[in-house]
Write an enzyme that holds these catalytic residues in place. Structure first.
Site, PDB file in Angstrom:
ATOM      1  N   GLU A  72       0.811  -1.214   0.000  1.00  0.00           N
ATOM      2  CA  GLU A  72       0.000   0.000   0.000  1.00  0.00           C
ATOM      3  C   GLU A  72       0.849   1.271   0.000  1.00  0.00           C
ATOM      4  OE1 GLU A  72      -3.936   1.808   2.262  1.00  0.00           O
ATOM      5  OE2 GLU A  72      -2.828   0.175   3.189  1.00  0.00           O
ATOM      6  N   ASP A 135      -1.279  -5.419   3.258  1.00  0.00           N
ATOM      7  CA  ASP A 135      -1.801  -4.229   3.927  1.00  0.00           C
ATOM      8  C   ASP A 135      -1.140  -4.175   5.304  1.00  0.00           C
ATOM      9  OD1 ASP A 135      -3.160  -2.080   4.946  1.00  0.00           O
ATOM     10  OD2 ASP A 135      -5.109  -2.708   4.188  1.00  0.00           O
ATOM     11  N   THR A 140      -6.922   1.922   9.978  1.00  0.00           N
ATOM     12  CA  THR A 140      -6.102   3.015  10.524  1.00  0.00           C
ATOM     13  C   THR A 140      -6.706   3.621  11.781  1.00  0.00           C
ATOM     14  OG1 THR A 140      -5.225   3.567   8.347  1.00  0.00           O
ATOM     15  CG2 THR A 140      -5.154   5.289  10.011  1.00  0.00           C
TER      16      THR A 140
END
Length: 356
Positions: A72, A135, A140
Site C-alpha cells: 500500500e 496491507d 487506521t
C-alpha cells in the site's frame, strides 16, 4: 519442510513476518496511547504502516527473491517527513525482541534500507506469476484508538489466492467475551482449510496443527450475526440496513475495523460481513480483501461481489467489481437475492444509494 502440504513454506514465512509486523504495530500503538497523542496526529500510523511494510517485504524477498509485492505504501512521505531513522529504531527494537527468527526473516540495518525495501511493494499485480498483497495496517482509525486493526498478507499465484495470513493484535479470542485473551494469527492455504492460533505465542508449525476454523453453516439467516465496518465512509450503511431488514435479521450488527471482520466470520463469531459501495465506481484494493477472502472460503463460507460473482484478484491492484459479501454458505445466496431485489440484477438502481 514437508512436501505434503502445498505452500507450506510460504505460509510459515508469512506467519512469522505478519507476527513480527504485528509486534511492531502493537509497540507503536501502545506508546502512542500512553503518550496521549491526539487521534488527529497521523505520525504513529505513518511509522506503523511503513515499519510493518518494511518488515514483511524484507522477509518475503529474503525467502522468495523473485516474487513481487503489491504494497500500500511507498517511501515518498518518509523522505518528505524525514522519519526514516525513527521508523528504523522501532524496527530495530522488534528485530531484537524477535531475534530467534532472524535466520528465517533476515533483518534491516538502517533507514535507507527501510526506504528501499518499502519501494519494492510497487508491483502492478496481474494474472501471471507470484504476487504478494500486503496491507501493513488495515484499519487506521482502529489502530489509532487502540481498537481493532490487522496486518494482512496474501500470496496470489497466477491470479488465484493461495495463502492468506492475518494478524489481529487486539481481537478477543472469543468475540462474545471481550475481557478474555486477545491477539490472533489466522492462516489459510488453498485446499487446506483455515486455522487460528494465539498471536503472542510461537508460530505453530505446520499451521495445520492450529485450531481448525469453520463457519456456522448450521445457522439460518434469522440467527445470523452481522459484522460491518466502523467507518461510514467505507461502506453504504443505509443500503446495508435495508438488506438486513429484508432478510429479517434481528440481532444488532457488530462494527469492527479492517479484515478482522473476515476473521470473525471464518471463526464462527459472525455469519455475515456486508461491504456495499458508497460510490458507484469505487474499486476495492486487493490488499484489503485477499487474505480474508481465502480465510472465509477455506472455513466453509463464501465470498463474492454484491451480485454473487467471485472476486478477481488477477485484475491488478484493484478488484474490478462492486461490493463484497462474505457469509456462510447457508445465507450467502439469500443475501445476494435480496441485494438484487433492491438494486437490480446488474445494479441498475445502485446509484440511488450511492454518492455520485
Amino acid at each position: 519442510m514437508s512436501d505434503t502440504i502445498p505452500y507450506l513454506r510460504e505460509a510459515y514465512i508469512a506467519q512469522l513476518a505478519v507476527r513480527r509486523a504485528s509486534l511492531l504495530t502493537s509497540k507503536i500503538s501502545e506508546e502512542h496511547l500512553q503518550k496521549g497523542i491526539s487521534k488527529e496526529d497521523k505520525s504513529p500510523v505513518t511509522i506503523g504502516d511503513f515499519g510493518a511494510q518494511a518488515i514483511v517485504i524484507n522477509s518475503i524477498l529474503k525467502n522468495f527473491p523473485n516474487d513481487e509485492v503489491v504494497g500500500e505504501e511507498d517511501s515518498t512521505l518518509i523522505k518528505e517527513k524525514g522519519i526514516k531513522d525513527a521508523i528504523f529504531q522501532h524496527i530495530k527494537a522488534i528485530q531484537s525482541k524477535d531475534q530467534p527468527f532472524t535466520e528465517q526473516l533476515g533483518h534491516l540495518t538502517d533507514g535507507d534500507e527501510v526506504c528501499d525495501i518499502i519501494d519494492r511493494g510497487n508491483s502492478k499485480g496481474g494474472r501471471s506469476g507470484r504476487i504478494w498483497a500486503l496491507d501493513p495496517i488495515d484499519g487506521t482509525k482502529g489502530f489509532l484508538r487502540g481498537d481493532q486493526y490487522a496486518v494482512c498478507l496474501a500470496l496470489i499465484v497466477d491470479g488465484e489466492v493461495k495463502v492468506g495470513v492475518v494478524g489481529c493484535p487486539n481481537l478477543p479470542h472469543d468475540l462474545a467475551k471481550t475481557s478474555g485473551p486477545r491477539g490472533g494469527l489466522f492462516t489459510a492455504v488453498k485446499g487446506q482449510g483455515s486455522y487460528f492460533q494465539d498471536l503472542h505465542k510461537d508460530v505453530i508449525y505446520p499451521f495445520t496443527k492450529g485450531e481448525r476454523l469453520s463457519v456456522k453453516n448450521e445457522f439460518d439467516v434469522s440467527q445470523a450475526r452481522v459484522v460491518e465496518g466502523v467507518e461510514k465512509g467505507h461502506s453504504a450503511h443505509g443500503l446495508q440496513g435495508l438488506i438486513k431488514q429484508k432478510l429479517g435479521i434481528v440481532q444488532p450488527s457488530v462494527n469492527l475495523d479492517s479484515q478482522v471482520k473476515y476473521c470473525a466470520v471464518s471463526k464462527g463469531d459472525a455469519e455475515i460481513y456486508l461491504r456495499l459501495p458508497r460510490v458507484v465506481d469505487y474499486q476495492e484494493k486487493i490488499w484489503d480483501h485477499a487474505a480474508g477472502y481465502l480465510l472465509v472460503n477455506e472455513s466453509g463460507g463464501k465470498v463474492s461481489d454484491m451480485y454473487g460473482n467471485d472476486l478477481d484478484f488477477g485484475y491488478g491492484r484493484t478488484l474490478n467489481s462492486q461490493g463484497v459479501i462474505a457469509a456462510t454458505s447457508t445465507t450467502h445466496a439469500k443475501i445476494i437475492k435480496v441485494i438484487k431485489s433492491i438494486v437490480g440484477e446488474n445494479g441498475e438502481k445502485l446509484e440511488e444509494f450511492c454518492k455520485k
